[in-house]
Design a protein around this motif. Structure first.
Motif, PDB file in Angstrom:
ATOM      1  N   PRO A 180       0.757  -1.555  -0.386  1.00  0.00           N
ATOM      2  CA  PRO A 180      -0.150   0.231  -0.002  1.00  0.00           C
ATOM      3  C   PRO A 180       0.555   1.737  -0.005  1.00  0.00           C
ATOM      4  O   PRO A 180       1.960   1.241   0.777  1.00  0.00           O
ATOM      5  CB  PRO A 180      -0.802   0.035   1.452  1.00  0.00           C
ATOM      6  N   ALA A 181       0.542   2.155  -0.921  1.00  0.00           N
ATOM      7  CA  ALA A 181       1.158   3.795  -0.786  1.00  0.00           C
ATOM      8  C   ALA A 181       1.086   4.339   0.657  1.00  0.00           C
ATOM      9  O   ALA A 181       2.259   4.889   1.255  1.00  0.00           O
ATOM     10  CB  ALA A 181       0.622   4.692  -1.999  1.00  0.00           C
ATOM     11  N   ALA A 182      -0.378   4.257   0.624  1.00  0.00           N
ATOM     12  CA  ALA A 182      -0.470   4.661   2.752  1.00  0.00           C
ATOM     13  C   ALA A 182      -0.485   3.202   3.479  1.00  0.00           C
ATOM     14  O   ALA A 182      -1.996   3.299   3.753  1.00  0.00           O
ATOM     15  CB  ALA A 182      -1.777   5.725   2.309  1.00  0.00           C
ATOM     16  N   PRO A 183      -0.089   2.922   3.787  1.00  0.00           N
ATOM     17  CA  PRO A 183       0.011   1.475   4.776  1.00  0.00           C
ATOM     18  C   PRO A 183      -0.782   2.113   6.303  1.00  0.00           C
ATOM     19  O   PRO A 183      -0.839   3.525   6.951  1.00  0.00           O
ATOM     20  CB  PRO A 183       1.506   1.356   5.224  1.00  0.00           C
ATOM     21  N   GLY A 184      -1.423   0.980   6.456  1.00  0.00           N
ATOM     22  CA  GLY A 184      -1.986   1.144   7.754  1.00  0.00           C
ATOM     23  C   GLY A 184      -3.402   1.121   7.843  1.00  0.00           C
ATOM     24  O   GLY A 184      -4.201   1.431   8.662  1.00  0.00           O
ATOM     25  N   THR A 185      -3.853   1.839   6.423  1.00  0.00           N
ATOM     26  CA  THR A 185      -5.127   2.057   6.082  1.00  0.00           C
ATOM     27  C   THR A 185      -6.508   0.512   6.309  1.00  0.00           C
ATOM     28  O   THR A 185      -5.761  -0.033   5.721  1.00  0.00           O
ATOM     29  CB  THR A 185      -6.447   3.159   6.017  1.00  0.00           C
ATOM     30  N   LEU A 186      -7.601   0.957   6.779  1.00  0.00           N
ATOM     31  CA  LEU A 186      -8.249  -0.559   6.463  1.00  0.00           C
ATOM     32  C   LEU A 186      -8.578  -0.670   5.212  1.00  0.00           C
ATOM     33  O   LEU A 186      -7.847  -1.797   4.133  1.00  0.00           O
ATOM     34  CB  LEU A 186      -9.673  -1.181   7.459  1.00  0.00           C
ATOM     35  N   THR A 187      -8.430  -0.193   4.128  1.00  0.00           N
ATOM     36  CA  THR A 187      -8.807   0.161   2.769  1.00  0.00           C
ATOM     37  C   THR A 187      -7.773  -0.135   1.892  1.00  0.00           C
ATOM     38  O   THR A 187      -7.805  -0.848   1.408  1.00  0.00           O
ATOM     39  CB  THR A 187      -8.868   1.277   2.186  1.00  0.00           C
ATOM     40  N   SER A 188      -6.259   0.277   2.332  1.00  0.00           N
ATOM     41  CA  SER A 188      -4.739  -0.320   2.102  1.00  0.00           C
ATOM     42  C   SER A 188      -4.900  -1.873   2.163  1.00  0.00           C
ATOM     43  O   SER A 188      -4.124  -2.684   1.501  1.00  0.00           O
ATOM     44  CB  SER A 188      -3.841   0.352   2.444  1.00  0.00           C
ATOM     45  N   ARG A 189      -5.469  -2.132   3.494  1.00  0.00           N
ATOM     46  CA  ARG A 189      -4.932  -3.540   3.855  1.00  0.00           C
ATOM     47  C   ARG A 189      -5.736  -4.029   3.179  1.00  0.00           C
ATOM     48  O   ARG A 189      -5.661  -5.666   2.691  1.00  0.00           O
ATOM     49  CB  ARG A 189      -5.065  -3.459   5.367  1.00  0.00           C
ATOM     50  N   VAL A 190      -7.118  -4.186   2.560  1.00  0.00           N
ATOM     51  CA  VAL A 190      -7.953  -4.769   2.160  1.00  0.00           C
ATOM     52  C   VAL A 190      -7.329  -4.630   0.458  1.00  0.00           C
ATOM     53  O   VAL A 190      -7.576  -5.611   0.191  1.00  0.00           O
ATOM     54  CB  VAL A 190      -9.087  -4.152   2.271  1.00  0.00           C
ATOM     55  N   ALA A 191      -6.872  -3.435  -0.027  1.00  0.00           N
ATOM     56  CA  ALA A 191      -5.982  -3.585  -1.514  1.00  0.00           C
ATOM     57  C   ALA A 191      -5.456  -4.311  -1.674  1.00  0.00           C
ATOM     58  O   ALA A 191      -5.580  -5.435  -2.522  1.00  0.00           O
ATOM     59  CB  ALA A 191      -6.368  -2.448  -1.606  1.00  0.00           C
TER      60      ALA A 191
END
Length: 172
Positions: free
Chosen positions: A100-111
């Motif tokens: 993820p380009a912006a790790p840590g967010t739920l959406t990034s982890r799901v992507a």
């Protein structure tokens, strides 16, 4: 339902997120501090997590050949994941991965989980139960990949009993 095993790899996160809502009872784990903490969510992130959850449920229903009743289409997930771009990273040994380009967010982890599952061929096996009063996410481990219910002993048995009764009523 209880006869399922947890999805492999990052799909376990997606499965757990979809299953934060018990469709039959209406109980939403994201309403509790424990449920939010399990997904690393602050209270102000719950609305976005619910939107992501329902878009994921629509994709899981699509994997099982179903259309969500009144929910977002599976393509709604595209727009949500656009906010979580992934980057290709290459390690010193030459192996590559998506991060993820912006790790840590739920959406990034799901992507990240979806990208890994697409790469290893497991994404399409994460499905949602055909029963409208269930729609529980499950990982289809059947050899043919054509499972329809989260639990044959509960949702599958109910569906088969309804079909049986409908045939008897028609015949009688």
């Amino acid at each position: 339902m209880n006869e399922r095993a947890v999805a492999p790899g990052g799909l376990a996160l997606v499965e757990a997120l979809v299953n934060t809502l018990d469709v039959e009872t209406g109980r939403d784990a994201l309403d509790t501090p424990e449920g939010r903490a399990a997904h690393g969510l602050a209270e102000n992130e719950v609305a976005a997590a619910r939107e992501l959850r329902e878009a994921l449920r629509a994709a899981c229903l699509a994997h099982a050949g179903h259309r969500p009743a009144g929910g977002p289409p599976a393509t709604a997930l595209d727009g949500l994941l656009a906010a979580a771009p992934l980057l290709v990273t290459v390690a010193d040994d030459g192996t590559a991965a998506l991060r993820p380009a912006a790790p840590g967010t739920l959406t990034s982890r799901v992507a990240e989980a979806i990208a890994a599952a697409v790469a290893d061929g497991t994404w399409a096996r994460l499905k949602a139960c055909e029963a409208e009063d269930c729609q529980w996410a499950y990982y289809d481990r059947s050899p043919s990949g054509r499972r329809r219910w989260c639990s044959m002993s509960v949702c599958g048995a109910r569906a088969k009993m309804r079909t049986y009764r409908a045939r008897r009523t028609t015949a009688g």
